[in-house]
Write a protein that holds these residues in place. Sequence first.
Motif, PDB file in Angstrom:
ATOM      1  N   HIS A   9       0.849  -1.197   0.000  1.00  0.00           N
ATOM      2  CA  HIS A   9       0.231   0.185   0.114  1.00  0.00           C
ATOM      3  C   HIS A   9       0.815   1.309  -0.105  1.00  0.00           C
ATOM      4  O   HIS A   9       0.243   2.218  -0.486  1.00  0.00           O
ATOM      5  N   ASP A  10       2.011   0.996   0.699  1.00  0.00           N
ATOM      6  CA  ASP A  10       2.943   2.357   0.623  1.00  0.00           C
ATOM      7  C   ASP A  10       3.433   2.482  -0.999  1.00  0.00           C
ATOM      8  O   ASP A  10       3.306   3.782  -1.209  1.00  0.00           O
ATOM      9  N   TYR A  11       3.546   1.764  -1.660  1.00  0.00           N
ATOM     10  CA  TYR A  11       4.132   1.812  -2.855  1.00  0.00           C
ATOM     11  C   TYR A  11       3.195   2.297  -3.685  1.00  0.00           C
ATOM     12  O   TYR A  11       3.289   3.243  -4.698  1.00  0.00           O
ATOM     13  N   MET A  17       0.553   9.486  -5.417  1.00  0.00           N
ATOM     14  CA  MET A  17       0.915  11.108  -5.425  1.00  0.00           C
ATOM     15  C   MET A  17       1.660  11.460  -6.379  1.00  0.00           C
ATOM     16  O   MET A  17       2.384  12.676  -6.392  1.00  0.00           O
ATOM     17  N   GLY A  18       1.583  10.737  -7.536  1.00  0.00           N
ATOM     18  CA  GLY A  18       2.226  11.232  -8.969  1.00  0.00           C
ATOM     19  C   GLY A  18       3.749  10.589  -9.359  1.00  0.00           C
ATOM     20  O   GLY A  18       4.367  10.894 -10.190  1.00  0.00           O
ATOM     21  N   ASN A  19       4.108   9.482  -8.535  1.00  0.00           N
ATOM     22  CA  ASN A  19       5.426   8.852  -8.712  1.00  0.00           C
ATOM     23  C   ASN A  19       5.104   7.871  -9.422  1.00  0.00           C
ATOM     24  O   ASN A  19       5.003   6.654  -9.176  1.00  0.00           O
ATOM     25  N   LYS A  20       5.147   7.766 -10.964  1.00  0.00           N
ATOM     26  CA  LYS A  20       4.626   6.707 -11.854  1.00  0.00           C
ATOM     27  C   LYS A  20       5.653   6.027 -11.924  1.00  0.00           C
ATOM     28  O   LYS A  20       6.733   6.051 -11.730  1.00  0.00           O
TER      29      LYS A  20
END
Length: 183
Positions: A9-11, A17-20
């Motif tokens: 879930h962290d990943y 948050m926008g970190n594709k």
Amino acid sequence: MYYVRGNRHDYDSWEGMGNKGWDYESVLPYFIKSERLGDDTILKSPSRSFHGTKGYLGVTKPSWGDKVDFTEFEQNERKHLLDFNGPEQMGYALPTFTVADNVRQSTGYAFLRPIKKRKNLFLSRKSFVRKVLFNDAKEAKAIEVMQNGKILIIKARQEIIISAGAINSPQLLMLQGSAQKSI
């Protein structure tokens, strides 16, 4: 020495948050590729698809694991997991360690030792990376290094990989906000 990948879930939230490319399904193949799991119980279970056996990083369960009594956990209706780096992470399980053949698998031992003679690898001892240098397009293009009292600029041909450990990697990234230099 514990081998813990982190919670899926962290990943997924990092990608949210926008970190594709940082969602769990995207990073899992890299964990699998780097790992050399030496635990037959996990490798014969449904958890097998979450693990690799050909990577540089040796991972195994502790030899004392069969002596652990889980009765108290079971009485409290906690879920016993075979592997908390597998499909589920909520519950209890014996940890896996970055150990193979009774040798601790540090980053240097696992990843650098096997490739130390490659022509495209340069290791610099007694060097301290002071900052990453960016071009106007905000692409990392060089690093500023302090070595034996001298400041050096080392330019990258392709990419820069920051791998300075759990403390120094974030520190290096935080230094980027102060006295930003362009190259």
